[in-house]
Design a protein around this motif. Structure first.
Motif, PDB file in Angstrom:
ATOM      1  N   UNK A  76       0.818  -1.203   0.000  1.00 40.99           N
ATOM      2  CA  UNK A  76       0.000   0.000   0.000  1.00 40.99           C
ATOM      3  C   UNK A  76       0.858   1.261   0.000  1.00 40.99           C
ATOM      4  N   UNK A  77       1.782   1.353   0.957  1.00 48.15           N
ATOM      5  CA  UNK A  77       2.574   2.566   1.087  1.00 48.15           C
ATOM      6  C   UNK A  77       3.852   2.259   1.847  1.00 48.15           C
ATOM      7  N   UNK A  78       4.860   3.097   1.628  1.00 46.71           N
ATOM      8  CA  UNK A  78       6.159   2.848   2.256  1.00 46.71           C
ATOM      9  C   UNK A  78       6.882   4.172   2.460  1.00 46.71           C
ATOM     10  N   UNK A  79       7.657   4.251   3.536  1.00 46.02           N
ATOM     11  CA  UNK A  79       8.491   5.418   3.783  1.00 46.02           C
ATOM     12  C   UNK A  79       9.910   4.934   4.012  1.00 46.02           C
ATOM     13  N   UNK A  80      10.856   5.583   3.351  1.00 45.52           N
ATOM     14  CA  UNK A  80      12.252   5.178   3.396  1.00 45.52           C
ATOM     15  C   UNK A  80      12.858   5.399   4.778  1.00 45.52           C
ATOM     16  N   UNK A  81      13.859   4.597   5.098  1.00 49.14           N
ATOM     17  CA  UNK A  81      14.587   4.760   6.342  1.00 49.14           C
ATOM     18  C   UNK A  81      15.868   5.546   6.185  1.00 49.14           C
ATOM     19  N   UNK A  82      16.201   5.978   4.954  1.00 45.79           N
ATOM     20  CA  UNK A  82      17.475   6.663   4.723  1.00 45.79           C
ATOM     21  C   UNK A  82      17.319   8.042   4.081  1.00 45.79           C
ATOM     22  N   UNK A  83      16.130   8.335   3.561  1.00 47.49           N
ATOM     23  CA  UNK A  83      15.893   9.654   2.981  1.00 47.49           C
ATOM     24  C   UNK A  83      14.402   9.950   3.050  1.00 47.49           C
ATOM     25  N   UNK A  84      13.931  10.914   2.275  1.00 41.30           N
ATOM     26  CA  UNK A  84      12.531  11.340   2.354  1.00 41.30           C
ATOM     27  C   UNK A  84      11.620  10.614   1.367  1.00 41.30           C
ATOM     28  N   UNK A  85      12.137   9.575   0.732  1.00 43.06           N
ATOM     29  CA  UNK A  85      11.354   8.875  -0.284  1.00 43.06           C
ATOM     30  C   UNK A  85      10.140   8.205   0.322  1.00 43.06           C
ATOM     31  N   UNK A  86       9.002   8.366  -0.338  1.00 37.23           N
ATOM     32  CA  UNK A  86       7.791   7.626   0.012  1.00 37.23           C
ATOM     33  C   UNK A  86       7.183   7.042  -1.257  1.00 37.23           C
ATOM     34  N   UNK A  87       6.390   6.028  -1.083  1.00 33.34           N
ATOM     35  CA  UNK A  87       5.753   5.355  -2.221  1.00 33.34           C
ATOM     36  C   UNK A  87       4.326   4.992  -1.841  1.00 33.34           C
ATOM     37  N   UNK A  88       3.409   5.212  -2.781  1.00 31.05           N
ATOM     38  CA  UNK A  88       2.028   4.787  -2.596  1.00 31.05           C
ATOM     39  C   UNK A  88       1.597   3.973  -3.814  1.00 31.05           C
ATOM     40  N   UNK A  89       0.830   2.924  -3.582  1.00 32.60           N
ATOM     41  CA  UNK A  89       0.271   2.152  -4.683  1.00 32.60           C
ATOM     42  C   UNK A  89      -0.700   3.025  -5.471  1.00 32.60           C
ATOM     43  N   UNK A  90      -0.842   2.732  -6.740  1.00 31.41           N
ATOM     44  CA  UNK A  90      -1.757   3.515  -7.578  1.00 31.41           C
ATOM     45  C   UNK A  90      -3.180   3.495  -7.018  1.00 31.41           C
ATOM     46  N   UNK A  91      -3.553   2.400  -6.393  1.00 28.91           N
ATOM     47  CA  UNK A  91      -4.913   2.245  -5.889  1.00 28.91           C
ATOM     48  C   UNK A  91      -5.233   3.189  -4.725  1.00 28.91           C
ATOM     49  N   UNK A  92      -4.205   3.749  -4.084  1.00 27.47           N
ATOM     50  CA  UNK A  92      -4.429   4.620  -2.931  1.00 27.47           C
ATOM     51  C   UNK A  92      -3.819   6.003  -3.123  1.00 27.47           C
ATOM     52  N   UNK A  93      -3.164   6.226  -4.242  1.00 22.32           N
ATOM     53  CA  UNK A  93      -2.482   7.495  -4.469  1.00 22.32           C
ATOM     54  C   UNK A  93      -3.478   8.647  -4.417  1.00 22.32           C
ATOM     55  N   UNK A  94      -3.111   9.699  -3.686  1.00 18.75           N
ATOM     56  CA  UNK A  94      -3.989  10.852  -3.533  1.00 18.75           C
ATOM     57  C   UNK A  94      -4.970  10.718  -2.384  1.00 18.75           C
ATOM     58  N   UNK A  95      -5.078   9.522  -1.812  1.00 24.01           N
ATOM     59  CA  UNK A  95      -6.006   9.300  -0.684  1.00 24.01           C
ATOM     60  C   UNK A  95      -5.271   8.930   0.601  1.00 24.01           C
ATOM     61  N   UNK A  96      -4.181   8.196   0.501  1.00 27.68           N
ATOM     62  CA  UNK A  96      -3.429   7.734   1.660  1.00 27.68           C
ATOM     63  C   UNK A  96      -2.113   8.510   1.748  1.00 27.68           C
ATOM     64  N   UNK A  97      -1.706   8.806   2.987  1.00 24.15           N
ATOM     65  CA  UNK A  97      -0.438   9.480   3.246  1.00 24.15           C
ATOM     66  C   UNK A  97       0.297   8.741   4.345  1.00 24.15           C
ATOM     67  N   UNK A  98       1.594   8.574   4.167  1.00 28.03           N
ATOM     68  CA  UNK A  98       2.408   7.906   5.186  1.00 28.03           C
ATOM     69  C   UNK A  98       3.277   8.963   5.862  1.00 28.03           C
ATOM     70  N   UNK A  99       3.332   8.890   7.202  1.00 26.01           N
ATOM     71  CA  UNK A  99       4.044   9.898   7.994  1.00 26.01           C
ATOM     72  C   UNK A  99       4.859   9.209   9.076  1.00 26.01           C
ATOM     73  N   UNK A 100       6.000   9.806   9.402  1.00 27.06           N
ATOM     74  CA  UNK A 100       6.857   9.227  10.446  1.00 27.06           C
ATOM     75  C   UNK A 100       6.974  10.212  11.604  1.00 27.06           C
ATOM     76  N   UNK A 101       6.868   9.701  12.831  1.00 26.77           N
ATOM     77  CA  UNK A 101       7.118  10.498  14.036  1.00 26.77           C
ATOM     78  C   UNK A 101       8.151   9.758  14.860  1.00 26.77           C
TER      79      UNK A 101
END
Length: 127
Positions: A46-71
């Protein structure tokens, strides 16, 4: 280990925020991937956030609707899900890969190749 939480029942068009919290290790340098499995279907990244930079990825099926955030202060990664659809109904899981970057995140496959996995949390989108 990882703990996924925040699932529940929501109406179409509604929102939910899922949490993936680590215990026993710092998630700061780990890529965190969210994936799901709907009844009778295979795992879907569905979605992923990198552990080494600011890269994030969302599947096409959720793009624009889902957001991944790190705290990092809470050792938690969130999946903010808006405009939910019935087809988003699934058990949602998170996984962590040490020093994972765009290669792992961009591949869209998070149910293997990780160092840690969490148990799932059920999201049901229905009126």
């Amino acid at each position: 280990q990882l703990q996924a939480s925040g699932g529940g029942l929501v109406q179409p068009g509604g929102s939910l925020r899922l949490s993936c919290t680590g215990s026993g290790f710092s998630m700061e340098n780990y890529a965190i991937g969210w994936y799901r499995q709907a009844p009778g279907k295979q795992y879907e990244g569905v979605s992923c956030i990198s552990g080494v930079d600011d890269f994030t990825h969302q599947a096409d099926s959720v793009k624009g609707r889902f957001t991944i955030l790190r705290d990092n202060s809470k050792n938690t990664v969130y999946l903010q899900m808006n405009s939910l659809k019935p087809e988003d109904t699934a058990v949602y899981y998170c996984s962590a890969q040490r020093r994972g970057g765009s290669g792992w995140c961009g591949g869209g496959v998070y149910h293997y190749g990780a160092n840690y996995w969490g148990q799932g949390t059920l999201v049901t989108v229905s009126s």
